[in-house]
Structures are given as C-alpha cells and as structure tokens.
Design a protein around this motif. Structure first.
Motif, PDB file in Angstrom:
ATOM      1  N   LEU A 163      -6.755  11.761  -4.959  1.00 42.27           N
ATOM      2  CA  LEU A 163      -6.157  10.822  -4.017  1.00 42.27           C
ATOM      3  C   LEU A 163      -7.070  10.660  -2.818  1.00 42.27           C
ATOM      4  O   LEU A 163      -7.563  11.651  -2.272  1.00 42.27           O
ATOM      5  N   LEU A 164      -7.321   9.413  -2.431  1.00 42.34           N
ATOM      6  CA  LEU A 164      -8.012   9.107  -1.183  1.00 42.34           C
ATOM      7  C   LEU A 164      -7.114   8.194  -0.370  1.00 42.34           C
ATOM      8  O   LEU A 164      -6.621   7.188  -0.885  1.00 42.34           O
ATOM      9  N   ILE A 165      -6.892   8.552   0.885  1.00 40.92           N
ATOM     10  CA  ILE A 165      -6.077   7.741   1.778  1.00 40.92           C
ATOM     11  C   ILE A 165      -6.981   6.721   2.470  1.00 40.92           C
ATOM     12  O   ILE A 165      -8.048   7.064   2.980  1.00 40.92           O
ATOM     13  N   LYS A 166      -6.553   5.449   2.456  1.00 41.92           N
ATOM     14  CA  LYS A 166      -7.298   4.383   3.120  1.00 41.92           C
ATOM     15  C   LYS A 166      -7.111   4.506   4.628  1.00 41.92           C
ATOM     16  O   LYS A 166      -6.002   4.814   5.063  1.00 41.92           O
ATOM     17  N   PRO A 167      -8.113   4.243   5.404  1.00 37.61           N
ATOM     18  CA  PRO A 167      -9.494   3.947   5.018  1.00 37.61           C
ATOM     19  C   PRO A 167     -10.229   5.235   4.656  1.00 37.61           C
ATOM     20  O   PRO A 167      -9.924   6.303   5.182  1.00 37.61           O
ATOM     21  N   PHE A 168     -11.166   5.135   3.744  1.00 35.44           N
ATOM     22  CA  PHE A 168     -11.973   6.283   3.328  1.00 35.44           C
ATOM     23  C   PHE A 168     -13.434   5.855   3.316  1.00 35.44           C
ATOM     24  O   PHE A 168     -13.754   4.671   3.322  1.00 35.44           O
ATOM     25  N   LEU A 169     -14.308   6.839   3.290  1.00 40.83           N
ATOM     26  CA  LEU A 169     -15.745   6.565   3.231  1.00 40.83           C
ATOM     27  C   LEU A 169     -16.168   6.400   1.779  1.00 40.83           C
ATOM     28  O   LEU A 169     -15.691   7.133   0.899  1.00 40.83           O
ATOM     29  N   ILE A 170     -17.058   5.479   1.521  1.00 40.49           N
ATOM     30  CA  ILE A 170     -17.558   5.268   0.159  1.00 40.49           C
ATOM     31  C   ILE A 170     -18.228   6.537  -0.368  1.00 40.49           C
ATOM     32  O   ILE A 170     -18.140   6.842  -1.553  1.00 40.49           O
ATOM     33  N   ASP A 171     -18.853   7.301   0.517  1.00 44.33           N
ATOM     34  CA  ASP A 171     -19.460   8.577   0.107  1.00 44.33           C
ATOM     35  C   ASP A 171     -18.406   9.546  -0.418  1.00 44.33           C
ATOM     36  O   ASP A 171     -18.667  10.299  -1.361  1.00 44.33           O
ATOM     37  N   ASP A 172     -17.226   9.537   0.193  1.00 43.51           N
ATOM     38  CA  ASP A 172     -16.141  10.394  -0.303  1.00 43.51           C
ATOM     39  C   ASP A 172     -15.719   9.966  -1.702  1.00 43.51           C
ATOM     40  O   ASP A 172     -15.486  10.799  -2.580  1.00 43.51           O
ATOM     41  N   LEU A 173     -15.622   8.664  -1.926  1.00 46.67           N
ATOM     42  CA  LEU A 173     -15.253   8.157  -3.246  1.00 46.67           C
ATOM     43  C   LEU A 173     -16.314   8.522  -4.281  1.00 46.67           C
ATOM     44  O   LEU A 173     -15.973   8.978  -5.374  1.00 46.67           O
TER      45      LEU A 173
END
Length: 118
Positions: free
Chosen positions: A100-110
């Motif tokens: 799970l990633l909560i918006k907003p997130f960093l593209i590096d995290d994705l």
C-alpha cells in the motif's frame, strides 16, 4: 517483472506514473477503472497491478477480489495506491494486496516496492 497495469480514474496521475515507470524500463498498460482493468488483465500479460481503490465503474476493492479469486490471476502482485488516509497495510493485505502507498507518494518509493515484489 516488466509489464505493469496502472489503474486509476485520474488520467493525469496515470500519465505521470506511466511516464516515470517507462523511464525506468517498465512496460505499462493503463486502465481508468476496474472493469477496464479486468479486460486488460484478460487480454495482456500483466506482471503487477498498481491500483487506486475509489474509482467509477467498479472499485479497486472489486478488482482485487476478482484477481485473487481467479486461478489464472491469483498470483499477480497488487500494489494499492490510495488517498484514503485511514487505510492500513494490514487491511490491504487482508484484501489480497501486497503493498500500500498513500497518495501523494514518491515515484522512487513505488519503484522500490515494485523491485521488492520481483
């Protein structure tokens, strides 16, 4: 893991994600809602689904349930991207998602999450 399906009803976010993920050498397919996403899964080779939860024409919840209840697709990793702040990784995993990633997130995290699922 090369073929990613990006599912979000926000076309600007989808376009940004596709652009950034293709820049780091992933192949991306887009869908604007869960119904379209299921059609893309059935007609393409998909290695990972990155999906929002709240969408028109079927929610991300519906999509995850459908993916995980089908023998042919149950092993596809799923990353939820959501603006719902009170949604937890434990709840996401109960649903069948892998992360799970909560918006907003960093593209590096994705990209780190995707790499960790490979």
């Amino acid at each position: 893991m090369k073929n990613l399906l990006i599912v979000d009803d926000d076309p600007i976010l989808r376009e940004l994600l596709v652009k950034e993920l293709e820049r780091v050498r992933y192949s991306c397919i887009e869908a604007g809602h869960a119904v379209e996403a299921w059609e893309k899964i059935c007609s393409n080779s998909v290695d990972c689904v990155i999906s929002d939860l709240a969408m028109t024409e079927g929610s991300g919840f519906d999509l995850i349930k459908r993916i995980k209840s089908n023998e042919a697709t149950e092993d596809i990793p799923i990353i939820i991207i959501s603006g719902v702040l009170d949604f937890s990784i434990d709840k996401a995993r109960e649903m069948g998602a892998d992360h799970l990633l909560i918006k907003p997130f960093l593209i590096d995290d994705l990209t780190r999450v995707i790499t960790g699922l490979e």
